[in-house]
Design a protein around this motif. Structure first.
Motif, mmCIF file in Angstrom:
data_model
loop_
_atom_site.group_PDB
_atom_site.id
_atom_site.type_symbol
_atom_site.label_atom_id
_atom_site.label_comp_id
_atom_site.label_asym_id
_atom_site.label_seq_id
_atom_site.Cartn_x
_atom_site.Cartn_y
_atom_site.Cartn_z
ATOM 1 N N MET A 126 -1.307 -32.820 93.254
ATOM 2 C CA MET A 126 -0.597 -31.625 92.820
ATOM 3 C C MET A 126 -1.580 -30.533 92.394
ATOM 4 O O MET A 126 -2.715 -30.828 91.997
ATOM 5 N N PRO A 127 -1.170 -29.274 92.443
ATOM 6 C CA PRO A 127 -2.115 -28.165 92.228
ATOM 7 C C PRO A 127 -2.368 -27.803 90.764
ATOM 8 O O PRO A 127 -3.051 -26.826 90.500
ATOM 9 N N ASN A 128 -1.832 -28.594 89.822
ATOM 10 C CA ASN A 128 -1.881 -28.219 88.404
ATOM 11 C C ASN A 128 -3.205 -28.568 87.749
ATOM 12 O O ASN A 128 -3.304 -29.449 86.886
ATOM 13 N N VAL A 129 -4.270 -27.897 88.198
ATOM 14 C CA VAL A 129 -5.587 -28.031 87.582
ATOM 15 C C VAL A 129 -6.005 -26.646 87.090
ATOM 16 O O VAL A 129 -5.213 -25.709 87.086
ATOM 17 N N GLN A 130 -7.240 -26.521 86.637
ATOM 18 C CA GLN A 130 -7.723 -25.230 86.127
ATOM 19 C C GLN A 130 -9.021 -24.861 86.845
ATOM 20 O O GLN A 130 -10.054 -25.497 86.579
ATOM 21 N N PRO A 131 -9.039 -23.897 87.752
ATOM 22 C CA PRO A 131 -7.909 -23.046 88.149
ATOM 23 C C PRO A 131 -6.948 -23.748 89.105
ATOM 24 O O PRO A 131 -7.293 -24.753 89.716
ATOM 25 N N ILE A 132 -5.758 -23.169 89.225
ATOM 26 C CA ILE A 132 -4.709 -23.698 90.094
ATOM 27 C C ILE A 132 -5.203 -23.742 91.547
ATOM 28 O O ILE A 132 -5.979 -22.880 91.987
ATOM 29 N N VAL A 133 -4.757 -24.734 92.300
ATOM 30 C CA VAL A 133 -5.122 -24.838 93.722
ATOM 31 C C VAL A 133 -4.294 -23.822 94.509
ATOM 32 O O VAL A 133 -3.175 -24.088 94.949
ATOM 33 N N GLN A 134 -4.872 -22.615 94.645
ATOM 34 C CA GLN A 134 -4.162 -21.526 95.321
ATOM 35 C C GLN A 134 -5.113 -20.669 96.156
ATOM 36 O O GLN A 134 -4.787 -19.539 96.513
ATOM 37 N N SER A 135 -6.274 -21.242 96.478
ATOM 38 C CA SER A 135 -7.245 -20.519 97.298
ATOM 39 C C SER A 135 -7.900 -21.487 98.274
ATOM 40 O O SER A 135 -7.877 -22.705 98.080
ATOM 41 N N LYS A 136 -8.493 -20.919 99.337
ATOM 42 C CA LYS A 136 -9.185 -21.758 100.305
ATOM 43 C C LYS A 136 -10.352 -22.490 99.651
ATOM 44 O O LYS A 136 -10.648 -23.639 99.990
ATOM 45 N N GLY A 137 -11.004 -21.847 98.694
ATOM 46 C CA GLY A 137 -12.108 -22.479 97.992
ATOM 47 C C GLY A 137 -11.670 -23.716 97.232
ATOM 48 O O GLY A 137 -12.360 -24.738 97.217
ATOM 49 N N ALA A 138 -10.502 -23.641 96.601
ATOM 50 C CA ALA A 138 -9.990 -24.787 95.847
ATOM 51 C C ALA A 138 -9.625 -25.938 96.781
ATOM 52 O O ALA A 138 -9.877 -27.113 96.471
#
Length: 423
Positions: free
Chosen positions: A92-104
């Motif tokens: 799930m994307p709930n990390v810091q920062p949120i998984v919302q970019s290609k880098g993440a």
């Protein structure tokens, strides 16, 4: 290296060897022979009652890295997953920062590349999982996101659900949402019912899940696309999904294996290891979940793995965080709790083919010439998970110290052999 799995019972509904006991020879990570006599091998695994299936897939797990490594990092998550038999885990994307970019996305892929478990990134649906502005989901999909979800944060806005479903259709993407009306669950601590009243706790009503399932299904009928409900827990939600499937809507859902292990009146009162969202419900809800699993309404069984550090759990019940670690115990808990309601063959299907189809992952079969992606397990072996033996960084589980039946023996994936048992 040659690895021989000797006289293992095969669970693979796509294989002609389904439910048969056969020898499986693996050479350099590829299955080269099934059946026949013994083969020469560098290592042989033989155990009375040993079973093998395609690698298990988990559709819901929280990983702390980056930002929350003290709860779980990528290495510890992968170790826990391997111990629990999962070759693939949707993070799930709930990390810091949120998984919302290609880098993440690339960070998760790169850091897990050499591990025996495939960590699959789920991209956030909305920016910072705030439920307002959509992320660049097409870019995230091209970078490697296999699904889209705001994870622990249920998407509240109907207009966001509509736009996301439309946005995902060109590439057959799946929108995953936790069905919860957060205004109705505000300050809630456990299932709303007689027990919550007796304990003096603010309840989490079943209605909060049911109204969101009904609404999202109406939106799905309006827009089309694919919708998946994560962690369903109530009778009415299961029934609504059953009816939607009968109408031909592309809807799927999963349930955490622990959801049928307890009910609100069997949990240990005020023990924060039993504090989970959605909460343990009533006996009628438990029965509805078992029926939904049996008739195919509920497609997949997940770990619902949500690690919490000691500081987040050793608190008064109403101050403690929600969550249970369950990657290592997911199979055993399901095997213990579902009994005759879900035969082992169906249980394995909900850990293998069904979640793969939801994520549109490549097929993973037990056949000669296929890359070995296998989970080894013994459905009748008893064991007791302990705080000392767990591979997760966190210890928030009501199953530690409880004897369970059904143990993962190991897995073979990406050329790795991971064993949890001595031979």
């Amino acid at each position: 290296m040659k690895l021989l799995l000797k006289a293992v019972r095969i669970y693979d509904s796509t294989s002609p060897f389904h439910l048969q006991r056969q020898n499986i020879l693996i050479e350099n990570g590829t299955i080269t022979s099934i059946g026949g006599d013994d083969h020469e091998a560098d290592q042989t695994i033989e155990m009375e009652g040993l079973c093998v299936s395609a690698g298990w897939v988990d559709l819901y797990a929280q990983v702390g890295e980056p930002g929350l490594e003290h709860k779980e990092d990528i290495e510890s998550l992968a170790a826990a997953a391997a111990t629990g038999g999962f070759t693939d885990v949707l993070c799930m994307p709930n990390v810091q920062p949120i998984v919302q970019s290609k880098g993440a996305i690339n960070f998760i892929k790169a850091k897990s590349a050499g591990l025996p478990v495939n960590l699959l990134p789920a991209g956030a649906v909305t920016v910072d999982t705030q439920g307002k502005e959509l992320t660049e989901m097409i870019d995230l999909q091209r970078a490697g996101a296999v699904a889209f979800s705001d994870g622990a944060k249920p998407v509240q806005g109907a207009e966001v659900i509509v736009k996301a479903l439309q946005y995902l259709q060109p590439f057959d993407g799946v929108l995953m949402n936790r069905p919860e009306h957060t205004r109705l669950t505000e300050y809630g601590q456990m299932h709303e019912g007689i027990v919550s009243t007796q304990l003096g706790m603010k309840g989490i009503p079943a209605l909060a899940e049911e109204v969101m399932v009904t609404r999202d299904l109406q939106l799905l009928a309006y827009t089309g696309g694919r919708l998946h409900f994560s962690l369903v827990s109530t009778t009415a939600a299961v029934e609504a999904i059953r009816q939607a499937k009968a109408k031909g809507l592309q809807v799927t859902c999963d349930v955490a294996s622990y959801q049928v292990a307890y009910t609100d009146d069997t949990i240990a009162p005020f023990d924060t290891n039993f504090k989970v969202s959605p909460p343990f419900r009533g006996e009628a809800d438990r029965a509805a979940i078992l029926q939904g699993l049996a008739d195919g309404t509920i497609d997949a069984i997940v770990s619902g793995h949500q690690p919490q550090d000691t500081e987040s759990k050793k608190l008064e019940f109403d101050l403690a965080e929600f969550g249970i670690i369950n990657l290592e115990t997911a199979f055993a808990v399901a095997n213990n709790s579902m009994g005759d309601a879900l035969p082992l063959e169906k249980l394995i299907e909900k850990l293998t083919n069904a979640p793969r189809q939801i994520l549109r992952l490549p097929a993973c079969g037990i056949a000669e010439g296929e890359k070995a992606c296998l989970t080894l397990f013994h459905p009748d072996l008893t064991w007791t998970p302990t705080p000392e033996s767990t591979r997760s960084k966190s210890r928030n589980s009501p199953f530690l110290g409880r004897e369970l039946t059904g143990k993962v023996i190991g897995l073979v994936n990406k050329g790795h052999l991971v064993l949890n048992h001595s031979f």
